[in-house]
Design a protein around this motif. Structure first.
Motif, PDB file in Angstrom:
ATOM      1  N   PRO A  15       0.822  -1.222   0.000  1.00 34.57           N
ATOM      2  CA  PRO A  15       0.000   0.000   0.000  1.00 34.57           C
ATOM      3  C   PRO A  15       0.858   1.275   0.000  1.00 34.57           C
ATOM      4  O   PRO A  15       1.605   1.530   0.939  1.00 34.57           O
ATOM      5  N   ARG A  16       0.755   2.033  -1.052  1.00 35.30           N
ATOM      6  CA  ARG A  16       1.555   3.253  -1.193  1.00 35.30           C
ATOM      7  C   ARG A  16       1.123   4.359  -0.251  1.00 35.30           C
ATOM      8  O   ARG A  16       1.863   5.314  -0.051  1.00 35.30           O
ATOM      9  N   ASN A  17      -0.048   4.230   0.311  1.00 40.77           N
ATOM     10  CA  ASN A  17      -0.509   5.251   1.255  1.00 40.77           C
ATOM     11  C   ASN A  17      -0.256   4.857   2.707  1.00 40.77           C
ATOM     12  O   ASN A  17      -0.658   5.571   3.620  1.00 40.77           O
ATOM     13  N   SER A  18       0.448   3.743   2.932  1.00 40.89           N
ATOM     14  CA  SER A  18       0.747   3.332   4.306  1.00 40.89           C
ATOM     15  C   SER A  18       1.775   4.294   4.908  1.00 40.89           C
ATOM     16  O   SER A  18       2.591   4.886   4.203  1.00 40.89           O
ATOM     17  N   SER A  19       1.730   4.438   6.220  1.00 38.76           N
ATOM     18  CA  SER A  19       2.650   5.366   6.874  1.00 38.76           C
ATOM     19  C   SER A  19       4.101   4.932   6.713  1.00 38.76           C
ATOM     20  O   SER A  19       4.986   5.779   6.551  1.00 38.76           O
ATOM     21  N   LYS A  20       4.378   3.646   6.726  1.00 40.75           N
ATOM     22  CA  LYS A  20       5.756   3.167   6.559  1.00 40.75           C
ATOM     23  C   LYS A  20       6.284   3.496   5.162  1.00 40.75           C
ATOM     24  O   LYS A  20       7.417   3.941   5.007  1.00 40.75           O
ATOM     25  N   PHE A  21       5.463   3.279   4.148  1.00 38.81           N
ATOM     26  CA  PHE A  21       5.864   3.572   2.774  1.00 38.81           C
ATOM     27  C   PHE A  21       6.095   5.064   2.603  1.00 38.81           C
ATOM     28  O   PHE A  21       7.103   5.496   2.052  1.00 38.81           O
ATOM     29  N   ARG A  22       5.161   5.882   3.080  1.00 40.89           N
ATOM     30  CA  ARG A  22       5.285   7.334   2.949  1.00 40.89           C
ATOM     31  C   ARG A  22       6.511   7.851   3.699  1.00 40.89           C
ATOM     32  O   ARG A  22       7.175   8.795   3.250  1.00 40.89           O
ATOM     33  N   LYS A  23       6.835   7.227   4.835  1.00 42.00           N
ATOM     34  CA  LYS A  23       8.015   7.639   5.602  1.00 42.00           C
ATOM     35  C   LYS A  23       9.285   7.411   4.787  1.00 42.00           C
ATOM     36  O   LYS A  23      10.187   8.254   4.779  1.00 42.00           O
ATOM     37  N   LEU A  24       9.361   6.272   4.098  1.00 42.64           N
ATOM     38  CA  LEU A  24      10.517   6.005   3.240  1.00 42.64           C
ATOM     39  C   LEU A  24      10.613   7.034   2.112  1.00 42.64           C
ATOM     40  O   LEU A  24      11.692   7.552   1.821  1.00 42.64           O
ATOM     41  N   VAL A  25       9.480   7.335   1.494  1.00 40.65           N
ATOM     42  CA  VAL A  25       9.458   8.313   0.403  1.00 40.65           C
ATOM     43  C   VAL A  25       9.881   9.690   0.919  1.00 40.65           C
ATOM     44  O   VAL A  25      10.678  10.384   0.280  1.00 40.65           O
ATOM     45  N   GLU A  26       9.384  10.085   2.066  1.00 42.19           N
ATOM     46  CA  GLU A  26       9.736  11.391   2.627  1.00 42.19           C
ATOM     47  C   GLU A  26      11.221  11.457   2.964  1.00 42.19           C
ATOM     48  O   GLU A  26      11.850  12.502   2.799  1.00 42.19           O
ATOM     49  N   TRP A  27      11.796  10.337   3.419  1.00 40.16           N
ATOM     50  CA  TRP A  27      13.224  10.334   3.711  1.00 40.16           C
ATOM     51  C   TRP A  27      14.029  10.560   2.439  1.00 40.16           C
ATOM     52  O   TRP A  27      14.991  11.332   2.427  1.00 40.16           O
ATOM     53  N   ILE A  28      13.623   9.896   1.353  1.00 41.57           N
ATOM     54  CA  ILE A  28      14.316  10.091   0.075  1.00 41.57           C
ATOM     55  C   ILE A  28      14.237  11.555  -0.335  1.00 41.57           C
ATOM     56  O   ILE A  28      15.239  12.165  -0.707  1.00 41.57           O
ATOM     57  N   LYS A  29      13.063  12.135  -0.251  1.00 38.99           N
ATOM     58  CA  LYS A  29      12.889  13.534  -0.617  1.00 38.99           C
ATOM     59  C   LYS A  29      13.743  14.460   0.242  1.00 38.99           C
ATOM     60  O   LYS A  29      14.251  15.477  -0.235  1.00 38.99           O
ATOM     61  N   SER A  30      13.937  14.089   1.496  1.00 39.69           N
ATOM     62  CA  SER A  30      14.729  14.935   2.399  1.00 39.69           C
ATOM     63  C   SER A  30      16.211  14.951   2.031  1.00 39.69           C
ATOM     64  O   SER A  30      16.959  15.808   2.505  1.00 39.69           O
ATOM     65  N   GLN A  31      16.642  14.021   1.201  1.00 38.68           N
ATOM     66  CA  GLN A  31      18.045  13.943   0.803  1.00 38.68           C
ATOM     67  C   GLN A  31      18.392  14.857  -0.368  1.00 38.68           C
ATOM     68  O   GLN A  31      19.552  15.002  -0.733  1.00 38.68           O
ATOM     69  N   GLN A  32      17.373  15.495  -0.940  1.00 45.39           N
ATOM     70  CA  GLN A  32      17.608  16.359  -2.096  1.00 45.39           C
ATOM     71  C   GLN A  32      18.384  17.602  -1.680  1.00 45.39           C
ATOM     72  O   GLN A  32      18.068  18.253  -0.689  1.00 45.39           O
ATOM     73  N   GLY A  33      19.410  17.914  -2.450  1.00 46.17           N
ATOM     74  CA  GLY A  33      20.232  19.083  -2.179  1.00 46.17           C
ATOM     75  C   GLY A  33      19.592  20.361  -2.683  1.00 46.17           C
ATOM     76  O   GLY A  33      18.607  20.344  -3.424  1.00 46.17           O
ATOM     77  N   GLU A  34      20.175  21.474  -2.291  1.00 48.69           N
ATOM     78  CA  GLU A  34      19.668  22.789  -2.716  1.00 48.69           C
ATOM     79  C   GLU A  34      19.691  22.959  -4.233  1.00 48.69           C
ATOM     80  O   GLU A  34      18.863  23.677  -4.780  1.00 48.69           O
TER      81      GLU A  34
END
Length: 83
Positions: A15-34
């Motif tokens: 499930p792509r809307n699960s909190s665990k899945f979304r947490k992984l996606v948000e972590w990836i997004k947080s790695q984006q540089g300026e």
């Protein structure tokens, strides 16, 4: 490795809307540089002849490409850059 995990989960029907899945996606997004790029990944490793040393080639382009493909695979992501 997180990118590969997200891709595997997305393709397996997790499930792509699960909190665990979304947490992984948000972590990836947080790695984006300026500058919009993502951290470099190892694209090749090889031993130097007559040596025990290993050398790695790092590629920011490959890391950014992998992150973009992962976010698209995860779904629900905009293809328009926010930065």
């Amino acid at each position: 490795m997180t990118c590969l995990k997200v891709i595997a989960l997305a393709r397996s029907g997790y499930p792509r809307n699960s909190s665990k899945f979304r947490k992984l996606v948000e972590w990836i997004k947080s790695q984006q540089g300026e500058d919009g790029s993502f951290p470099a990944v190892i694209t090749d490793d090889y031993p130097e002849s007559d040596s025990e040393w290993f050398y790695w080639e790092l590629s920011k382009a490959a890391g950014t490409g992998l992150a973009i493909l992962t976010l698209l695979e995860a779904g629900g992501e905009s293809t328009t850059p926010e930065r």
